[in-house]
Each structure stands twice: as structure tokens, then as C-alpha cells.
Design a protein around this motif. Structure first.
Motif, mmCIF file in Angstrom:
data_model
loop_
_atom_site.group_PDB
_atom_site.id
_atom_site.type_symbol
_atom_site.label_atom_id
_atom_site.label_comp_id
_atom_site.label_asym_id
_atom_site.label_seq_id
_atom_site.Cartn_x
_atom_site.Cartn_y
_atom_site.Cartn_z
ATOM 1 N N LYS A 48 0.850 -1.187 0.000
ATOM 2 C CA LYS A 48 0.000 0.000 0.000
ATOM 3 C C LYS A 48 0.883 1.233 0.000
ATOM 4 N N LEU A 49 0.459 2.246 -0.727
ATOM 5 C CA LEU A 49 1.146 3.531 -0.761
ATOM 6 C C LEU A 49 0.276 4.535 -0.027
ATOM 7 N N TYR A 50 0.831 5.154 1.011
ATOM 8 C CA TYR A 50 0.123 6.172 1.780
ATOM 9 C C TYR A 50 0.570 7.541 1.289
ATOM 10 N N ASP A 54 0.527 16.473 3.354
ATOM 11 C CA ASP A 54 1.601 17.367 2.922
ATOM 12 C C ASP A 54 2.265 16.907 1.622
ATOM 13 N N GLY A 55 1.753 15.852 0.999
ATOM 14 C CA GLY A 55 2.263 15.373 -0.285
ATOM 15 C C GLY A 55 3.345 14.316 -0.183
ATOM 16 N N LEU A 56 3.873 14.078 1.011
ATOM 17 C CA LEU A 56 4.895 13.051 1.186
ATOM 18 C C LEU A 56 4.250 11.672 1.229
ATOM 19 N N MET A 57 5.038 10.644 0.939
ATOM 20 C CA MET A 57 4.493 9.300 0.797
ATOM 21 C C MET A 57 5.266 8.283 1.635
ATOM 22 N N ALA A 58 4.590 7.177 1.933
ATOM 23 C CA ALA A 58 5.202 6.052 2.636
ATOM 24 C C ALA A 58 4.605 4.771 2.073
ATOM 25 N N LYS A 59 5.356 3.675 2.211
ATOM 26 C CA LYS A 59 4.900 2.403 1.651
ATOM 27 C C LYS A 59 4.817 1.347 2.751
ATOM 28 N N GLU A 60 3.725 0.574 2.715
ATOM 29 C CA GLU A 60 3.509 -0.528 3.649
ATOM 30 C C GLU A 60 3.622 -1.839 2.885
ATOM 31 N N SER A 61 4.355 -2.791 3.458
ATOM 32 C CA SER A 61 4.514 -4.087 2.799
ATOM 33 C C SER A 61 3.217 -4.881 2.884
ATOM 34 N N LYS A 62 3.161 -5.972 2.146
ATOM 35 C CA LYS A 62 1.968 -6.816 2.188
ATOM 36 C C LYS A 62 1.810 -7.499 3.537
ATOM 37 N N PHE A 63 2.848 -7.427 4.374
ATOM 38 C CA PHE A 63 2.798 -8.009 5.715
ATOM 39 C C PHE A 63 2.445 -6.978 6.780
ATOM 40 N N HIS A 115 11.123 0.859 3.278
ATOM 41 C CA HIS A 115 11.864 1.953 2.642
ATOM 42 C C HIS A 115 11.276 2.293 1.272
ATOM 43 N N LEU A 116 11.253 3.569 0.998
ATOM 44 C CA LEU A 116 10.735 4.065 -0.268
ATOM 45 C C LEU A 116 11.779 5.013 -0.845
ATOM 46 N N SER A 117 12.378 4.673 -1.958
ATOM 47 C CA SER A 117 13.407 5.515 -2.574
ATOM 48 C C SER A 117 12.780 6.751 -3.200
ATOM 49 N N LYS A 118 13.492 7.871 -3.127
ATOM 50 C CA LYS A 118 13.004 9.104 -3.734
ATOM 51 C C LYS A 118 12.928 8.927 -5.244
ATOM 52 N N GLY A 119 11.791 9.231 -5.815
ATOM 53 C CA GLY A 119 11.600 9.102 -7.253
ATOM 54 C C GLY A 119 11.312 7.685 -7.724
ATOM 55 N N GLU A 120 11.111 6.765 -6.795
ATOM 56 C CA GLU A 120 10.792 5.378 -7.156
ATOM 57 C C GLU A 120 9.446 5.336 -7.882
ATOM 58 N N VAL A 121 9.355 4.544 -8.914
ATOM 59 C CA VAL A 121 8.109 4.383 -9.651
ATOM 60 C C VAL A 121 7.420 3.119 -9.151
ATOM 61 N N ILE A 124 3.045 5.565 -10.527
ATOM 62 C CA ILE A 124 3.149 6.748 -9.676
ATOM 63 C C ILE A 124 4.612 6.931 -9.312
ATOM 64 N N THR A 125 5.136 8.153 -9.480
ATOM 65 C CA THR A 125 6.476 8.489 -9.031
ATOM 66 C C THR A 125 6.360 9.020 -7.611
ATOM 67 N N THR A 126 7.113 8.426 -6.693
ATOM 68 C CA THR A 126 6.964 8.742 -5.275
ATOM 69 C C THR A 126 7.713 10.006 -4.884
ATOM 70 N N MET A 127 7.240 10.613 -3.799
ATOM 71 C CA MET A 127 7.849 11.808 -3.223
ATOM 72 C C MET A 127 8.035 11.552 -1.736
ATOM 73 N N GLY A 128 9.247 11.673 -1.258
ATOM 74 C CA GLY A 128 9.510 11.527 0.171
ATOM 75 C C GLY A 128 9.658 10.080 0.584
ATOM 76 N N ASN A 129 10.074 9.908 1.837
ATOM 77 C CA ASN A 129 10.259 8.578 2.409
ATOM 78 C C ASN A 129 9.866 8.665 3.870
ATOM 79 N N GLU A 130 8.612 8.568 4.155
ATOM 80 C CA GLU A 130 8.084 8.748 5.503
ATOM 81 C C GLU A 130 7.967 7.422 6.253
ATOM 82 N N VAL A 131 9.053 6.666 6.312
ATOM 83 C CA VAL A 131 9.054 5.364 6.973
ATOM 84 C C VAL A 131 8.756 5.518 8.459
#
Length: 94
Positions: free
Chosen positions: A39-41, A45-54, A59-65, A74-81
Motif C-alpha cells: 500500500k502507498l500512503y 503534505d504530499g509526502l508518501m510512505a509504503k507498507e509491505s503486504k505483511f 523503505h521508499l526511494s526518492k523518485g521510485e516508480v 506513480i512516481t513517489t515523493m519523500g520517504n516517511e518510513v
């Protein structure tokens, strides 16, 4: 009386994980399902974080697609782990 109290305690314990999930989803402006079960949150404020299927913040790399479940990219912005980790674990303290 003791039986009613134990039933109440057990029902409250079963609801604790739901409160934590609600904290992360209510803080996010949008939650997007990804192809691989992640899941992508997107926060307000426009920043993003990623949740695993577990259910863990990963970790979410800046500019990761990332690719959504419906095939969009979607091209990601930020890494709000840390932010997502805190929200996912809200209410899970001893």
C-alpha cells in the motif's frame, strides 16, 4: 459478573489492531493499493510512505516508480518510513 468482564476485556483486545490501522488511514489523504499487495500512503503534505503486504513500513526511494493495482504508475515523493511506522504501531504498547 466475572464472565461478563472477561468477555468485555477480550472484545476490547480484539479491536486494538483495528485502531492502529485506522490511525494510519485517517492520517493519510489517500491510500493506494499496489500490484504486489503493498500500500502507498499519500499524506496531506504530499509526502508518501509504503507498507509491505505483511503490514510493515518499508523503505521508499526518492523518485521510485510504483505500479498501482489498476496498472497506473506513480512516481513517489519523500520517504516517511518513521511516520508510517509510528502510525501503524499506535496502540500496540505494553
Amino acid at each position: 459478573m466475572i464472565r461478563k468482564l472477561s468477555i468485555l476485556v477480550l472484545s476490547m483486545a480484539a479491536q486494538a489492531p483495528a485502531f492502529a490501522m485506522d490511525a494510519a488511514q485517517s492520517e493519510a489523504k489517500q491510500v493506494i493499493a499496489l500490484q504486489n499487495g503493498e500500500k502507498l500512503y499519500v499524506f496531506k503534505d504530499g509526502l508518501m510512505a509504503k507498507e509491505s503486504k505483511f503490514g510493515r513500513a518499508i523503505h521508499l526511494s526518492k523518485g521510485e516508480v510504483v505500479h498501482t493495482a489498476d496498472g497506473k504508475s506513480i512516481t513517489t515523493m519523500g520517504n516517511e518510513v518513521a511516520r508510517l511506522f509510528s502510525l501503524l504501531n499506535k496502540g500496540h504498547h505494553n
